[in-house]
Design a protein around this motif. Sequence first.
Motif, mmCIF file in Angstrom:
data_model
loop_
_atom_site.group_PDB
_atom_site.id
_atom_site.type_symbol
_atom_site.label_atom_id
_atom_site.label_comp_id
_atom_site.label_asym_id
_atom_site.label_seq_id
_atom_site.Cartn_x
_atom_site.Cartn_y
_atom_site.Cartn_z
ATOM 1 N N TYR A 35 0.844 -1.191 0.000
ATOM 2 C CA TYR A 35 0.000 0.000 0.000
ATOM 3 C C TYR A 35 0.877 1.239 0.000
ATOM 4 O O TYR A 35 1.671 1.421 0.912
ATOM 5 N N GLN A 36 0.721 2.096 -0.974
ATOM 6 C CA GLN A 36 1.472 3.340 -0.993
ATOM 7 C C GLN A 36 0.685 4.491 -0.381
ATOM 8 O O GLN A 36 1.205 5.574 -0.216
ATOM 9 N N CYS A 37 -0.548 4.250 -0.005
ATOM 10 C CA CYS A 37 -1.379 5.317 0.559
ATOM 11 C C CYS A 37 -1.119 5.541 2.038
ATOM 12 O O CYS A 37 -1.642 6.478 2.620
ATOM 13 N N MET A 38 -0.312 4.716 2.663
ATOM 14 C CA MET A 38 -0.111 4.811 4.103
ATOM 15 C C MET A 38 1.227 5.425 4.504
ATOM 16 O O MET A 38 1.608 5.359 5.656
ATOM 17 N N GLY A 39 1.937 6.004 3.561
ATOM 18 C CA GLY A 39 3.220 6.612 3.885
ATOM 19 C C GLY A 39 3.062 7.935 4.605
ATOM 20 O O GLY A 39 1.968 8.493 4.703
ATOM 21 N N ASN A 40 4.157 8.445 5.096
ATOM 22 C CA ASN A 40 4.130 9.720 5.817
ATOM 23 C C ASN A 40 4.033 10.922 4.884
ATOM 24 O O ASN A 40 3.538 11.961 5.272
ATOM 25 N N GLU A 41 4.546 10.791 3.664
ATOM 26 C CA GLU A 41 4.532 11.908 2.730
ATOM 27 C C GLU A 41 3.620 11.587 1.557
ATOM 28 O O GLU A 41 3.679 10.501 0.991
ATOM 29 N N ALA A 42 2.812 12.548 1.181
ATOM 30 C CA ALA A 42 1.856 12.334 0.101
ATOM 31 C C ALA A 42 2.541 12.210 -1.257
ATOM 32 O O ALA A 42 2.116 11.449 -2.109
ATOM 33 N N GLY A 43 3.616 12.969 -1.495
ATOM 34 C CA GLY A 43 4.318 12.922 -2.777
ATOM 35 C C GLY A 43 3.457 13.416 -3.910
ATOM 36 O O GLY A 43 2.539 14.206 -3.719
ATOM 37 N N ASN A 44 3.742 12.925 -5.106
ATOM 38 C CA ASN A 44 2.883 13.268 -6.231
ATOM 39 C C ASN A 44 2.497 12.014 -6.995
ATOM 40 O O ASN A 44 3.161 10.979 -6.923
ATOM 41 N N PHE A 72 -2.292 -5.244 -3.883
ATOM 42 C CA PHE A 72 -1.682 -3.923 -3.969
ATOM 43 C C PHE A 72 -2.811 -2.937 -4.183
ATOM 44 O O PHE A 72 -3.871 -3.292 -4.671
ATOM 45 N N SER A 73 -2.595 -1.731 -3.759
ATOM 46 C CA SER A 73 -3.676 -0.765 -3.726
ATOM 47 C C SER A 73 -3.457 0.350 -4.741
ATOM 48 O O SER A 73 -2.339 0.780 -4.972
ATOM 49 N N LEU A 74 -4.540 0.825 -5.301
ATOM 50 C CA LEU A 74 -4.492 1.993 -6.186
ATOM 51 C C LEU A 74 -4.777 3.263 -5.408
ATOM 52 O O LEU A 74 -4.741 4.351 -5.968
ATOM 53 N N ALA A 75 -5.043 3.123 -4.123
ATOM 54 C CA ALA A 75 -5.334 4.292 -3.295
ATOM 55 C C ALA A 75 -4.068 5.087 -3.032
ATOM 56 O O ALA A 75 -3.001 4.523 -2.816
ATOM 57 N N LEU A 76 -4.207 6.384 -3.080
ATOM 58 C CA LEU A 76 -3.134 7.305 -2.724
ATOM 59 C C LEU A 76 -3.723 8.362 -1.800
ATOM 60 O O LEU A 76 -4.938 8.583 -1.802
ATOM 61 N N PRO A 77 -2.887 9.041 -1.042
ATOM 62 C CA PRO A 77 -3.418 10.115 -0.207
ATOM 63 C C PRO A 77 -4.048 11.200 -1.088
ATOM 64 O O PRO A 77 -3.449 11.610 -2.090
ATOM 65 N N PRO A 78 -5.244 11.668 -0.759
ATOM 66 C CA PRO A 78 -5.859 12.728 -1.554
ATOM 67 C C PRO A 78 -5.012 14.003 -1.616
ATOM 68 O O PRO A 78 -5.183 14.815 -2.524
ATOM 69 N N SER A 79 -4.079 14.143 -0.677
ATOM 70 C CA SER A 79 -3.210 15.315 -0.692
ATOM 71 C C SER A 79 -2.026 15.160 -1.655
ATOM 72 O O SER A 79 -1.245 16.098 -1.833
ATOM 73 N N ALA A 80 -1.910 14.010 -2.316
ATOM 74 C CA ALA A 80 -0.825 13.821 -3.293
ATOM 75 C C ALA A 80 -1.018 14.793 -4.459
ATOM 76 O O ALA A 80 -2.129 14.952 -4.974
#
Length: 108
Positions: A35-44, A72-80
């Motif tokens: 999951y890449q949506c659970m990291g500390n930084e939103a990134g781009n 694996f997830s397609l979710a990303l932080p909405p703040s990305a």
Amino acid sequence: PEAILVLDTCWDMERWTMEALRDVPGNIWLDYHHYQCMGNEAGNVQEHCQAVEFEGLLTEKMQSLPVIIGEFSLALPPSAEGYGDGTAWPKQFFQRQASLAEKHASAW
């Protein structure tokens, strides 16, 4: 036929090695979820779509292990950056992760 034992990695591939699995009898597969949506930084979004972290895990840490990519997830932080720009990034993100799983994992 002999049953396969599937072990959940609990998102932590650092603790798994062939040496650690050596004494476990039978066929073993490690089940990894990414999951890449659970990291500390939103990134781009475009950075996420390259799936560099996922590729590194598959090619460096998991290459000698019997790994199933269970999810694996397609979710990303909405703040990305680029999240809501209307592009087809979810499709690109899926295709990149699926391609990596197909190439480097035992199954997905």
